[in-house]
Scaffold this motif. Sequence first.
Motif, PDB file in Angstrom:
ATOM      1  N   MET A   1       0.772  -1.227   0.090  1.00 43.79           N
ATOM      2  CA  MET A   1       0.161   0.168  -0.068  1.00 43.79           C
ATOM      3  C   MET A   1       0.776   1.344   0.006  1.00 43.79           C
ATOM      4  N   GLU A   2       0.604   2.255  -0.822  1.00 42.59           N
ATOM      5  CA  GLU A   2       1.255   3.442  -1.049  1.00 42.59           C
ATOM      6  C   GLU A   2       1.096   4.230   0.493  1.00 42.59           C
ATOM      7  N   LYS A   3       2.177   4.554   1.083  1.00 39.83           N
ATOM      8  CA  LYS A   3       2.294   5.285   2.398  1.00 39.83           C
ATOM      9  C   LYS A   3       1.993   6.771   2.024  1.00 39.83           C
ATOM     10  N   GLU A   4       1.439   7.266   3.398  1.00 38.07           N
ATOM     11  CA  GLU A   4       1.218   8.833   3.182  1.00 38.07           C
ATOM     12  C   GLU A   4       2.458   9.744   3.136  1.00 38.07           C
ATOM     13  N   ARG A   5       2.446  10.772   2.341  1.00 40.81           N
ATOM     14  CA  ARG A   5       3.531  11.710   2.239  1.00 40.81           C
ATOM     15  C   ARG A   5       2.964  13.062   2.666  1.00 40.81           C
ATOM     16  N   PRO A   6       4.065  13.945   3.147  1.00 40.16           N
ATOM     17  CA  PRO A   6       3.375  15.248   3.653  1.00 40.16           C
ATOM     18  C   PRO A   6       2.835  16.142   2.429  1.00 40.16           C
ATOM     19  N   SER A   7       1.903  17.058   3.093  1.00 42.74           N
ATOM     20  CA  SER A   7       1.239  18.120   2.321  1.00 42.74           C
ATOM     21  C   SER A   7       1.120  19.380   2.966  1.00 42.74           C
ATOM     22  N   TYR A   8       1.586  20.357   2.492  1.00 41.60           N
ATOM     23  CA  TYR A   8       1.302  21.784   3.071  1.00 41.60           C
ATOM     24  C   TYR A   8      -0.179  22.020   3.292  1.00 41.60           C
ATOM     25  N   LEU A   9      -0.868  21.867   2.404  1.00 43.54           N
ATOM     26  CA  LEU A   9      -2.273  21.997   2.317  1.00 43.54           C
ATOM     27  C   LEU A   9      -2.787  21.604   3.669  1.00 43.54           C
ATOM     28  N   LYS A  10      -2.568  20.228   3.810  1.00 37.41           N
ATOM     29  CA  LYS A  10      -3.169  19.358   4.895  1.00 37.41           C
ATOM     30  C   LYS A  10      -2.569  20.086   6.427  1.00 37.41           C
ATOM     31  N   ALA A  11      -1.385  20.313   6.256  1.00 39.66           N
ATOM     32  CA  ALA A  11      -0.628  20.592   7.459  1.00 39.66           C
ATOM     33  C   ALA A  11      -1.228  22.020   7.917  1.00 39.66           C
ATOM     34  N   LYS A  12      -1.899  22.861   7.220  1.00 38.51           N
ATOM     35  CA  LYS A  12      -2.173  24.205   7.526  1.00 38.51           C
ATOM     36  C   LYS A  12      -3.616  24.153   8.041  1.00 38.51           C
ATOM     37  N   ARG A  13      -4.399  22.987   7.596  1.00 42.11           N
ATOM     38  CA  ARG A  13      -5.730  23.164   7.971  1.00 42.11           C
ATOM     39  C   ARG A  13      -6.045  22.831   9.411  1.00 42.11           C
ATOM     40  N   ARG A  14      -7.028  23.517   9.892  1.00 35.35           N
ATOM     41  CA  ARG A  14      -7.401  23.396  11.352  1.00 35.35           C
ATOM     42  C   ARG A  14      -9.204  22.964  11.098  1.00 35.35           C
ATOM     43  N   THR A  15      -9.753  21.997  11.642  1.00 34.86           N
ATOM     44  CA  THR A  15     -10.863  21.571  11.459  1.00 34.86           C
ATOM     45  C   THR A  15     -11.482  21.551  12.749  1.00 34.86           C
ATOM     46  N   LYS A  16     -12.721  21.614  13.066  1.00 34.73           N
ATOM     47  CA  LYS A  16     -13.372  21.172  14.316  1.00 34.73           C
ATOM     48  C   LYS A  16     -13.470  19.573  14.646  1.00 34.73           C
ATOM     49  N   GLU A  17     -13.076  18.872  13.810  1.00 38.77           N
ATOM     50  CA  GLU A  17     -12.979  17.548  14.001  1.00 38.77           C
ATOM     51  C   GLU A  17     -12.368  17.196  15.421  1.00 38.77           C
ATOM     52  N   GLU A  18     -12.984  16.093  16.169  1.00 38.29           N
ATOM     53  CA  GLU A  18     -12.658  15.720  17.298  1.00 38.29           C
ATOM     54  C   GLU A  18     -11.320  15.137  17.476  1.00 38.29           C
ATOM     55  N   VAL A  19     -10.447  15.386  18.395  1.00 44.52           N
ATOM     56  CA  VAL A  19      -9.229  14.889  18.229  1.00 44.52           C
ATOM     57  C   VAL A  19      -9.271  13.597  19.235  1.00 44.52           C
ATOM     58  N   LYS A  20      -8.624  12.324  18.691  1.00 47.96           N
ATOM     59  CA  LYS A  20      -8.923  11.036  19.194  1.00 47.96           C
ATOM     60  C   LYS A  20      -7.713  10.726  20.093  1.00 47.96           C
ATOM     61  N   VAL A  21      -7.952  10.257  21.265  1.00 49.37           N
ATOM     62  CA  VAL A  21      -7.090   9.877  22.180  1.00 49.37           C
ATOM     63  C   VAL A  21      -6.733   8.251  21.876  1.00 49.37           C
ATOM     64  N   LEU A  22      -5.640   7.981  21.309  1.00 50.66           N
ATOM     65  CA  LEU A  22      -5.516   6.568  20.868  1.00 50.66           C
ATOM     66  C   LEU A  22      -4.758   5.837  21.913  1.00 50.66           C
ATOM     67  N   THR A  23      -5.125   4.762  22.797  1.00 48.46           N
ATOM     68  CA  THR A  23      -4.502   4.225  23.655  1.00 48.46           C
ATOM     69  C   THR A  23      -3.559   2.922  23.195  1.00 48.46           C
ATOM     70  N   ASP A  24      -3.996   2.355  22.079  1.00 50.23           N
ATOM     71  CA  ASP A  24      -3.350   0.930  21.534  1.00 50.23           C
ATOM     72  C   ASP A  24      -2.712   1.166  20.216  1.00 50.23           C
ATOM     73  N   ALA A  25      -2.192   2.372  19.943  1.00 48.84           N
ATOM     74  CA  ALA A  25      -1.673   2.578  18.617  1.00 48.84           C
ATOM     75  C   ALA A  25      -0.183   1.989  18.225  1.00 48.84           C
ATOM     76  N   TYR A  26       0.257   2.011  19.586  1.00 45.42           N
ATOM     77  CA  TYR A  26       1.758   1.268  19.545  1.00 45.42           C
ATOM     78  C   TYR A  26       1.650  -0.283  19.798  1.00 45.42           C
ATOM     79  N   ILE A  27       2.228  -0.959  18.610  1.00 37.72           N
ATOM     80  CA  ILE A  27       2.174  -2.392  18.576  1.00 37.72           C
ATOM     81  C   ILE A  27       3.686  -3.073  18.749  1.00 37.72           C
ATOM     82  N   MET A  28       3.771  -3.788  19.683  1.00 33.90           N
ATOM     83  CA  MET A  28       5.053  -4.466  19.659  1.00 33.90           C
ATOM     84  C   MET A  28       4.906  -6.109  19.837  1.00 33.90           C
ATOM     85  N   ASN A  29       5.083  -6.728  18.791  1.00 34.58           N
ATOM     86  CA  ASN A  29       5.116  -8.230  18.895  1.00 34.58           C
ATOM     87  C   ASN A  29       6.263  -8.887  19.027  1.00 34.58           C
ATOM     88  N   ASN A  30       6.235 -10.283  19.295  1.00 33.60           N
ATOM     89  CA  ASN A  30       7.468 -11.153  19.457  1.00 33.60           C
ATOM     90  C   ASN A  30       8.561 -10.904  18.358  1.00 33.60           C
TER      91      ASN A  30
END
Length: 475
Positions: free
Chosen positions: A1-30
């Motif tokens: 899958m193509e990975k995400e690259r930076p974009s100036y447009l997106k970096a500048k944008r501020r929306t009212k979208e709720e910020v999510k608090v992720l507690t399980d985003a870090y995955i360390m397996n065997n």
Amino acid sequence: MEKERPSYLKAKRRTKEEVKVLTDAYIMNNELSKIGIGKKYHLITYGCQANVRDSETISAILEDMSFTKTDSMEDADIILLNTCAIRENAHNKVFGMIGRIQHLKETKPNILLAVCGCMAQEVSVVDELERKKKTVDIVFGTHNIQNLPQLISEAIDKNEQVVEVFSKEGDIIENLPVKRDSMYKAFVNIMYGCDKFCTYCIVPYTRGKQRSRRKEDILKEIDDIIKLGYKEVTLLGQNVNAYGKDLEDGISFAELLELVAKTNIPRVRFVTSHPWDFSDEMIDIIAKYDNIMPYIHLPLQSGSNKILKLMGRRYTKESYLELFNKIKSKIKNASVTTDIIVGFPGETEEDFLETLDVVEKCKYDGAYTFIYSPRENTPAASMEDNVSLKEKEERLARLNKLVNEYYKENNDKLLNTIVPVLIEGVSEKNEDLCCGYTDTMKLVNVKCPKDYIGKIINVKITEAKTWSLDGEIDE
Ligand code: SAH
Ligand code: SF4
Ligand code: F3S
């Protein structure tokens, strides 16, 4: 899958979208935890405390993968550069280092090189790093540190460059591991990003929307360090005074500061305070609690109202001075440091004299001074830069001369007084001495036994220099 690259447009944008608090985003397996067995990492950190704290997480992630740390680049199997984008010279340093590593890879082609941090959030930098496929193996940004194990694994498996940089306003990732540099003082993030958009500054683009951490998560991290015996916490944010403005529970920075003071950790510090949101409640809380250190970093940037307006700082010379005087009169022994930029587009000699005037009035305990550096895609970069380099350099030299006089004058005032110092380690300049910082954030070299390291002791100041103090234990 193509990975995400930076974009100036997106970096500048501020929306009212709720910020999510992720507690399980870090995955360390065997499987991931074995990748680094028998391998070493070398991590170089550029920039501000936000990067230093990120590097503490990057180190912990690498150690979760079984890599061990090495101080020698030549010995490393993976080299990581945690970069800063704030000024042109920060850029140049990193590209210089990449050149050195390119050289090293000619004899040791299996070394992996990862570039991360604020420069990796810049579109033009990523474009350039993509052209250096043979040298740079991994590029990741400030919003996806948690994915580092997967990125390293992919770079090894595919044997090709892996780039992943998110520019969307970030989430808050909790439960990331940390390996702190110090055993006595700790950085704790209270918020990420910045929404101030000062016209010269790249941080709102590289660090995204302002996101405050929940107070429970902050207090839990502080509780953890207290249990480990830490003596000092520094609450980190690009503008800590705005803490909580994006949270639903309506908590303010003054309230958070009080909760932190009540944990009874011996020393509480915070950086950075933007003069714009500095409330009277904050001043009262700092004055009320002995364990909140009387030290405030209050960036001025310029003393000219015309330039402050062009910078988008939202205060005036007069309101800054009023705040400064309030701080000095209400907080006992407060020491105040600042940041100043010279040579902003349109800055005349008169404007610069206004800056010197504020320095003369405030007699700062310290100042970080910079020549304005245009940053791609910021509003100031398209203003006409009509101050010559020679003028900028001259102004910087005049400013530094004045600032240094006050540095020394303030240090002289401490001569023969007794000040509390958290002894952190052995002095870099003289192995027979220990060193540490006063409550007011002044560096002291102290004649004392090494077993005082990690303790707060009373020190009598015996000599005052421009950049540091000498002292001995007061018994
Ligand atoms: N959030 C902090 C600043 C972080 S950057 C604050 O607002 O105080 C640290 C300092 O770098 C700034 O205070 C400013 O003085 C300086 N700086 C930022 N962008 C700059 C630029 N484009 N050129 C020169 N100095 C800059
Ligand atoms: Fe940059 Fe201004 Fe935000 Fe500080 S407050 S990080 S100077 S935009
Ligand atoms: Fe530099 Fe990023 Fe800090 S640009 S100053 S490392 S937030």
